[in-house]
Design an enzyme around this catalytic site. Structure first.
Site, PDB file in Angstrom:
ATOM      1  N   GLU A  34       0.864  -1.190   0.000  1.00  0.00           N
ATOM      2  CA  GLU A  34       0.000   0.000   0.000  1.00  0.00           C
ATOM      3  C   GLU A  34       0.892   1.229   0.000  1.00  0.00           C
ATOM      4  O   GLU A  34       1.795   1.357   0.815  1.00  0.00           O
ATOM      5  CB  GLU A  34      -0.944   0.000   1.215  1.00  0.00           C
ATOM      6  CG  GLU A  34      -1.818   1.239   1.347  1.00  0.00           C
ATOM      7  CD  GLU A  34      -2.609   1.578   0.068  1.00  0.00           C
ATOM      8  OE1 GLU A  34      -3.416   0.760  -0.361  1.00  0.00           O
ATOM      9  OE2 GLU A  34      -2.374   2.676  -0.496  1.00  0.00           O
ATOM     10  N   HIS A 441     -45.386  -4.280   8.306  1.00  0.00           N
ATOM     11  CA  HIS A 441     -46.066  -2.980   8.256  1.00  0.00           C
ATOM     12  C   HIS A 441     -45.653  -2.163   9.477  1.00  0.00           C
ATOM     13  O   HIS A 441     -45.571  -2.727  10.562  1.00  0.00           O
ATOM     14  CB  HIS A 441     -47.586  -3.187   8.274  1.00  0.00           C
ATOM     15  CG  HIS A 441     -48.338  -1.895   8.416  1.00  0.00           C
ATOM     16  ND1 HIS A 441     -48.507  -1.024   7.360  1.00  0.00           N
ATOM     17  CD2 HIS A 441     -48.931  -1.321   9.500  1.00  0.00           C
ATOM     18  CE1 HIS A 441     -49.197   0.026   7.779  1.00  0.00           C
ATOM     19  NE2 HIS A 441     -49.463  -0.121   9.075  1.00  0.00           N
TER      20      HIS A 441
HETATM   21  C1  LIG Z   1     -16.634  10.306  -3.409  1.00  0.00           C
HETATM   22  C2  LIG Z   1     -16.847   8.839  -3.656  1.00  0.00           C
HETATM   23  C3  LIG Z   1     -17.953   8.209  -3.129  1.00  0.00           C
HETATM   24  C4  LIG Z   1     -18.167   6.850  -3.349  1.00  0.00           C
HETATM   25  N1  LIG Z   1     -19.273   6.274  -2.808  1.00  0.00           N
HETATM   26  C5  LIG Z   1     -19.500   4.963  -3.013  1.00  0.00           C
HETATM   27  C6  LIG Z   1     -20.630   4.331  -2.432  1.00  0.00           C
HETATM   28  O1  LIG Z   1     -21.419   4.956  -1.728  1.00  0.00           O
HETATM   29  N2  LIG Z   1     -20.814   3.005  -2.649  1.00  0.00           N
HETATM   30  C7  LIG Z   1     -19.942   2.276  -3.427  1.00  0.00           C
HETATM   31  O2  LIG Z   1     -20.162   1.081  -3.599  1.00  0.00           O
HETATM   32  N3  LIG Z   1     -18.856   2.851  -3.980  1.00  0.00           N
HETATM   33  C8  LIG Z   1     -18.621   4.171  -3.798  1.00  0.00           C
HETATM   34  N4  LIG Z   1     -17.499   4.742  -4.347  1.00  0.00           N
HETATM   35  C9  LIG Z   1     -16.577   3.906  -5.169  1.00  0.00           C
HETATM   36  C10 LIG Z   1     -15.657   3.058  -4.254  1.00  0.00           C
HETATM   37  O3  LIG Z   1     -14.968   3.883  -3.361  1.00  0.00           O
HETATM   38  C11 LIG Z   1     -14.686   2.208  -5.074  1.00  0.00           C
HETATM   39  O4  LIG Z   1     -15.393   1.574  -6.102  1.00  0.00           O
HETATM   40  C12 LIG Z   1     -14.060   1.183  -4.136  1.00  0.00           C
HETATM   41  O5  LIG Z   1     -13.209   1.833  -3.223  1.00  0.00           O
HETATM   42  C13 LIG Z   1     -13.323   0.046  -4.845  1.00  0.00           C
HETATM   43  O6  LIG Z   1     -12.053   0.432  -5.154  1.00  0.00           O
HETATM   44  P1  LIG Z   1     -10.886  -0.623  -5.402  1.00  0.00           P
HETATM   45  O7  LIG Z   1     -11.040  -1.800  -4.526  1.00  0.00           O
HETATM   46  O8  LIG Z   1     -10.813  -0.862  -6.845  1.00  0.00           O
HETATM   47  O9  LIG Z   1      -9.584   0.198  -4.990  1.00  0.00           O
HETATM   48  P2  LIG Z   1      -9.391   1.504  -4.100  1.00  0.00           P
HETATM   49  O10 LIG Z   1     -10.346   1.526  -2.978  1.00  0.00           O
HETATM   50  O11 LIG Z   1      -9.339   2.687  -4.990  1.00  0.00           O
HETATM   51  O12 LIG Z   1      -7.954   1.237  -3.457  1.00  0.00           O
HETATM   52  C14 LIG Z   1      -6.787   1.105  -4.220  1.00  0.00           C
HETATM   53  C15 LIG Z   1      -5.595   1.199  -3.289  1.00  0.00           C
HETATM   54  O13 LIG Z   1      -4.426   0.867  -4.010  1.00  0.00           O
HETATM   55  C16 LIG Z   1      -3.387   1.753  -3.619  1.00  0.00           C
HETATM   56  N5  LIG Z   1      -2.419   1.785  -4.737  1.00  0.00           N
HETATM   57  C17 LIG Z   1      -2.628   2.263  -5.993  1.00  0.00           C
HETATM   58  N6  LIG Z   1      -1.523   2.051  -6.753  1.00  0.00           N
HETATM   59  C18 LIG Z   1      -0.616   1.443  -5.959  1.00  0.00           C
HETATM   60  C19 LIG Z   1       0.702   0.966  -6.168  1.00  0.00           C
HETATM   61  N7  LIG Z   1       1.284   1.048  -7.369  1.00  0.00           N
HETATM   62  N8  LIG Z   1       1.365   0.414  -5.139  1.00  0.00           N
HETATM   63  C20 LIG Z   1       0.772   0.305  -3.906  1.00  0.00           C
HETATM   64  N9  LIG Z   1      -0.466   0.723  -3.654  1.00  0.00           N
HETATM   65  C21 LIG Z   1      -1.171   1.277  -4.662  1.00  0.00           C
HETATM   66  C22 LIG Z   1      -4.088   3.067  -3.390  1.00  0.00           C
HETATM   67  O14 LIG Z   1      -3.332   3.915  -2.568  1.00  0.00           O
HETATM   68  C23 LIG Z   1      -5.376   2.603  -2.729  1.00  0.00           C
HETATM   69  O15 LIG Z   1      -5.237   2.540  -1.336  1.00  0.00           O
HETATM   70  C24 LIG Z   1     -17.240   6.101  -4.125  1.00  0.00           C
HETATM   71  C25 LIG Z   1     -16.105   6.720  -4.657  1.00  0.00           C
HETATM   72  C26 LIG Z   1     -15.904   8.072  -4.425  1.00  0.00           C
HETATM   73  C27 LIG Z   1     -14.678   8.728  -5.001  1.00  0.00           C
END
Ligand SMILES: Cc1cc2nc3c(=O)[nH]c(=O)nc-3n(C[C@H](O)[C@H](O)[C@H](O)COP(=O)(O)OP(=O)(O)OC[C@H]3O[C@@H](n4cnc5c(N)ncnc54)[C@H](O)[C@@H]3O)c2cc1C
Length: 459
Positions: A34, A441
């Site tokens: 991470e 309900h």
């Molecule tokens: C404002 C906002 C509101 C949202 N609300 C909702 C909601 O209500 N409900 C919902 O279902 N979804 C919601 N989402 C979407 C949701 O947050 C994402 O779909 C979810 O987090 C899944 O992401 P992920 O598992 O693909 O990776 P992420 O959660 O994006 O995590 C990826 C991680 O990888 C790390 N990383 C990246 N590259 C590297 C690297 N090269 N080396 C080491 N670490 C790295 C990053 O730092 C990060 O910590 C929202 C998004 C936003 C922006």
């Protein structure tokens, strides 16, 4: 010296941590990387903080409406933004700390902080360390898009990520983007007390939904006092003294909207450009999403991509489901596939929009005979009791198979009520499974059997 593991997980989003733990429990020595905060977007800048802030905004909204319920509040309702942010930070800290503690406390898991980048298909570099493993899982998520808008380089702007540091009340927040993230922030800041204008290029908000849904959501946010400017063309930004001016038209008046702060909410891009994917030979599509098959394997044997980076979903629940699919196939000899799931999601405005399966226009285009059951929230007892009757519930049924094709529930508790529909769709059962059920309900869900008893052909 290269450090050897049985598996490497890059990124601690919604799929990486549970997968790392399952791999470790299966006896594999697993490294998880991470580069930023544990838990990724949902935990730190997405779902959890926004829904925590929305809870504060709703408290302000209910307090302002107290007199409607016969409750007197002496004095003005004021929102203390530093305390709102502190509450959000507290909830986020519990979650991010929980993910980190879980990973560090799991035997066979090695947590490595830093940016991971492929050197070859089996070697990943993190700073001065080189790691190798026969199985590598990518869960690196996405980040806000910064669109090529003229003048953006000359002004300060906010994204959904930098909004998390805001502990003051913008006088007039301009939001570019009338979709899920933009609308949640727009209503929330309006309820905190800002003037808010949403600028959308398309002719309607949340344009992928049916027109009726777009119109109703627009009315809901406008009833809160949010201004909406659709069909924006020639968008450009410039500084005017301490203000920001956003041009919305080249020829129609008003040509520009002037506000104190600008939030860009026009979509997200995958974090794949800085992973060294070319060195590993992993293919991406023209938008940067990693190409995967139905079980989330990339074109390179031994490398999988989960979560937002594979373009198969953009939600916490789709990323978590990706983990379940990969774990089932690799560890449980259970053949699960991405194509087994159908779309479910919510827009957390208040009241929320909850969606499952097809829209009406998709159902029409499919050429099926489609039945629809409709009910306005004005005819839902629970909504009347709460004096919150905006919205409606629409459910689509296949006229031949009796299966539910989709649903759009817009109204109080819709984000919970949708799950009786989701479960019946997943079970492959006919709509009569709900039609004949006895629901409690007075709830919103109790009217779903009723509306399914009043199905009409879809016009
Ligand atoms: C404002 C906002 C509101 C949202 N609300 C909702 C909601 O209500 N409900 C919902 O279902 N979804 C919601 N989402 C979407 C949701 O947050 C994402 O779909 C979810 O987090 C899944 O992401 P992920 O598992 O693909 O990776 P992420 O959660 O994006 O995590 C990826 C991680 O990888 C790390 N990383 C990246 N590259 C590297 C690297 N090269 N080396 C080491 N670490 C790295 C990053 O730092 C990060 O910590 C929202 C998004 C936003 C922006």
């Amino acid at each position: 010296m290269i450090e050897s593991f049985d598996a490497i997980v890059i990124g601690t989003g919604q799929a990486g941590p549970p997968l790392a733990v399952r791999l470790a429990q299966s006896g594999r020595r697993t490294a998880i990387l991470e580069r930023n905060r544990f838990g990724g977007t949902c935990v730190n800048t997405g779902c959890i903080p926004t829904k925590t802030l929305i809870a504060s905004a709703r408290a302000a909204y209910v307090a302002r409406r107290a007199a409607d319920f016969g409750v007197d509040i002496d004095g003005a309702i004021r929102v203390d933004m530093p305390r709102v942010k502190a509450r959000k930070d507290d909830v986020v800290a519990q979650s991010t700390g929980g993910v980190e503690k879980w990973l560090r406390g799991t035997p066979n898991v090695t947590v490595i902080e830093g940016h991971g980048r492929f050197e070859s298909a089996q070697v990943v570099r993190v700073a001065d360390r080189q790691l190798t493993a026969p199985q590598i899982f990518l869960n690196t998520g996405g980040r806000p898009t910064v669109p090529p808008i003229d003048g953006l380089g000359q002004i300060d702007y906010l994204t959904s990520s930098s909004m998390m540091h805001v502990d003051f009340l913008p006088e007039h927040l301009i939001v570019i983007g009338g979709s899920y993230i933009g609308l949640e922030f727009a209503q929330m800041y309006r309820r905190f007390g800002s003037r808010v204008t949403v600028i959308e290029m398309a002719p309607r908000l949340i344009a992928r939904e049916d027109e009726e849904v777009s119109r109703a959501v627009q009315t809901i946010v406008e009833n809160d006092g949010v201004s909406v400017r659709l069909n924006a063309k020639c968008i450009a930004a410039e500084r005017r003294g301490k203000q920001i001016s956003v041009r919305v038209s080249c020829d129609e008046e008003p040509r520009a909207i002037v506000g104190s702060h600008l939030l860009l909410a026009v979509g997200r891009v995958p974090n794949t450009g800085d992973l060294g994917l070319d060195r590993a030979g992993v293919e991406t599509d023209p938008h940067g999403y990693v190409k995967v098959d139905d079980q989330l394997a990339t074109n390179v044997p031994g490398i999988w991509a989960l979560g937002d980076i594979n373009g198969r979903g953009a939600f916490t629940h789709t990323s978590y489901n990706d983990y379940e699919i990969v774990a089932a196939n690799l560890l449980d000899h259970d053949t699960r596939r991405v194509s087994d799931r159908f779309p479910v999601y919510a827009l957390f405005t208040d009241p929320p929009l909850a969606r499952a399966g097809m829209t009406e226009s998709e159902a029409r285009a499919s050429g099926r005979s489609v039945l629809v059951g409709r009910r306005p929230m004005t005819r839902v007892g629970r909504a009347r009791e709460r004096s919150e009757t905006q919205g409606f519930m629409n459910v689509l049924v296949d006229g031949e198979s009796s299966r539910i094709l989709g649903a759009a529930l817009l109204g109080i508790e819709a984000d919970e009520a949708i799950h009786c529909i989701v479960d019946v769709m997943n079970a492959g059962a006919p709509y009569t499974a709900i039609r004949r059920a006895v629901h409690i309900h007075p709830t919103v869900s109790e009217l779903i059997p009723t509306l399914l008893g009043e199905l009409q052909p879809l016009a």
